[in-house]
Design a protein around this motif. Structure first.
Motif, PDB file in Angstrom:
ATOM      1  N   ASP A  10      43.440  49.554  43.550  1.00  0.00           N
ATOM      2  CA  ASP A  10      44.599  49.320  42.826  1.00  0.00           C
ATOM      3  C   ASP A  10      45.015  47.759  43.435  1.00  0.00           C
ATOM      4  O   ASP A  10      45.559  46.398  43.100  1.00  0.00           O
ATOM      5  N   VAL A  11      44.350  47.834  44.267  1.00  0.00           N
ATOM      6  CA  VAL A  11      44.469  45.899  45.470  1.00  0.00           C
ATOM      7  C   VAL A  11      43.742  45.045  44.924  1.00  0.00           C
ATOM      8  O   VAL A  11      44.278  44.089  44.556  1.00  0.00           O
ATOM      9  N   ILE A  12      42.592  45.650  43.921  1.00  0.00           N
ATOM     10  CA  ILE A  12      41.725  44.432  43.610  1.00  0.00           C
ATOM     11  C   ILE A  12      42.731  44.014  42.135  1.00  0.00           C
ATOM     12  O   ILE A  12      42.622  42.673  42.001  1.00  0.00           O
ATOM     13  N   ARG A  13      43.701  44.871  41.879  1.00  0.00           N
ATOM     14  CA  ARG A  13      44.336  44.977  40.829  1.00  0.00           C
ATOM     15  C   ARG A  13      45.017  43.473  41.055  1.00  0.00           C
ATOM     16  O   ARG A  13      45.710  43.060  40.262  1.00  0.00           O
ATOM     17  N   ARG A  14      46.267  43.567  42.147  1.00  0.00           N
ATOM     18  CA  ARG A  14      47.741  43.230  43.053  1.00  0.00           C
ATOM     19  C   ARG A  14      46.738  42.092  43.249  1.00  0.00           C
ATOM     20  O   ARG A  14      47.549  40.856  42.530  1.00  0.00           O
ATOM     21  N   ILE A  15      46.035  41.827  43.213  1.00  0.00           N
ATOM     22  CA  ILE A  15      45.165  40.291  44.119  1.00  0.00           C
ATOM     23  C   ILE A  15      44.892  39.771  42.302  1.00  0.00           C
ATOM     24  O   ILE A  15      44.670  37.856  43.220  1.00  0.00           O
ATOM     25  N   ASN A  16      44.079  40.706  41.815  1.00  0.00           N
ATOM     26  CA  ASN A  16      44.178  39.079  40.678  1.00  0.00           C
ATOM     27  C   ASN A  16      45.323  38.908  39.912  1.00  0.00           C
ATOM     28  O   ASN A  16      45.839  37.804  39.588  1.00  0.00           O
ATOM     29  N   ALA A  17      46.027  40.542  40.088  1.00  0.00           N
ATOM     30  CA  ALA A  17      46.983  39.444  39.597  1.00  0.00           C
ATOM     31  C   ALA A  17      48.190  38.333  39.807  1.00  0.00           C
ATOM     32  O   ALA A  17      49.197  37.784  39.741  1.00  0.00           O
ATOM     33  N   GLU A  18      48.493  39.199  41.386  1.00  0.00           N
ATOM     34  CA  GLU A  18      49.653  38.339  42.202  1.00  0.00           C
ATOM     35  C   GLU A  18      49.323  36.541  42.333  1.00  0.00           C
ATOM     36  O   GLU A  18      49.445  36.490  43.163  1.00  0.00           O
ATOM     37  N   GLN A  19      47.351  36.967  42.745  1.00  0.00           N
ATOM     38  CA  GLN A  19      47.092  35.616  43.410  1.00  0.00           C
ATOM     39  C   GLN A  19      46.394  34.994  42.678  1.00  0.00           C
ATOM     40  O   GLN A  19      46.137  33.864  43.351  1.00  0.00           O
ATOM     41  N   GLY A  20      46.239  35.974  41.760  1.00  0.00           N
ATOM     42  CA  GLY A  20      45.397  34.724  40.441  1.00  0.00           C
ATOM     43  C   GLY A  20      43.991  34.578  40.379  1.00  0.00           C
ATOM     44  O   GLY A  20      42.876  33.749  40.490  1.00  0.00           O
ATOM     45  N   VAL A  21      43.158  35.350  41.943  1.00  0.00           N
ATOM     46  CA  VAL A  21      41.799  35.525  42.046  1.00  0.00           C
ATOM     47  C   VAL A  21      41.216  36.061  40.974  1.00  0.00           C
ATOM     48  O   VAL A  21      41.372  37.231  40.393  1.00  0.00           O
TER      49      VAL A  21
END
Length: 256
Positions: free
Chosen positions: A178-189
């Motif tokens: 879930d955090v991997i998905r959030r880092i991608n979606a929210e931080q553009g990583v």
């Protein structure tokens, strides 16, 4: 538009043994990509080659338009590649907060570092509670959170993760993904993920590569991989073929 990461015909050896043979793959900025394969397929070697932990003998690793193959890992990290290695490799005799701040060792933007530290605490509230604890005393799941958080603190454009669910309970695995998905979606990583838990990896990724004996043998969007009988049978266990199917897999030289 050029890919953020472009791996071209890379060959990497351990002594005389070729570990990856002519591997090519491209990852677009903003994607989550997974690499699947059996143990010994060359997945970890691929990640280490990208991050500079291992030199390649042939080929190119192009990141953001610049060749980075065979550079020192710190130079690759400074270019914007964060590596979460298999086994976490946190600094056991430093505190959680010291580990996180080491992830930002090359940065000079103190205010942004503080904001990123707060973001890590938002993603992993447990790390905030454990900030003063020695990392070596954390549980395996907490150490994995710390390893992900430490890589994030380097402000990477690309985060590569090697077996982030290894040894974790299903609940902690869901938390990490879930955090991997959030880092991608929210931080553009952008994310490159090697993972034995194929179901979790295919659920979070939008594109996948299959490696076998040091080579990429399949490359497709995850929606196509999930329709593949081979993927469903040999990675997701969605077949009653049992041992007969496993024997068939060992004999197969090409994908159907």
């Amino acid at each position: 538009m050029s890919a953020l990461l472009d791996v071209r015909n890379v060959e990497t050896f351990y002594g005389p043994i070729m570990a990856i043979a002519g591997v090519s793959l491209a990852i677009e900025e903003g994607d989550i990509v997974t690499v699947l394969g059996a143990n010994g397929a060359g997945k970890t070697t691929l990640l280490k080659t990208i991050s500079g932990a291992i030199d390649c003998r042939k080929g190119q690793v192009i990141f953001a338009g610049e060749e980075v193959q065979n550079r020192d890992p710190d130079a690759v990290a400074a270019k914007g590649i964060g590596h979460v290695p298999e086994g976490r490799e946190v600094f056991p005799f430093l505190t959680v907060e010291e580990n996180l701040k080491l992830g930002a060792w090359g940065r000079r933007d103190a205010d942004e570092v503080a904001r990123d530290l707060e973001a890590v605490h938002t993603y992993f509230p447990e790390l905030k509670r454990k900030a003063a604890d020695m990392a070596g005393y954390l549980s395996g799941g907490q150490q994995q959170m710390l390893a992900v958080g430490r890589a994030f603190m380097g402000r990477p454009r690309l985060m590569i993760l090697d077996e982030p669910s290894l040894g974790l309970s299903p609940i902690l695995t869901r938390t990490i993904f879930d955090v991997i998905r959030r880092i991608n979606a929210e931080q553009g990583v952008t994310v490159l993920l090697v993972e034995q838990n194929a179901a979790a990896a295919l659920n979070v990724a939008n594109h996948g590569f299959i490696m076998e004996v040091g080579r990429v043998v399949m490359d497709a969007p995850t929606r196509e991989l999930l329709r593949s009988d081979d993927i469903r049978e040999f990675y997701l266990g969605q077949s009653d073929a049992g041992i007969r199917g496993e024997k068939r897999w060992k004999k197969r030289k090409t994908w159907r």
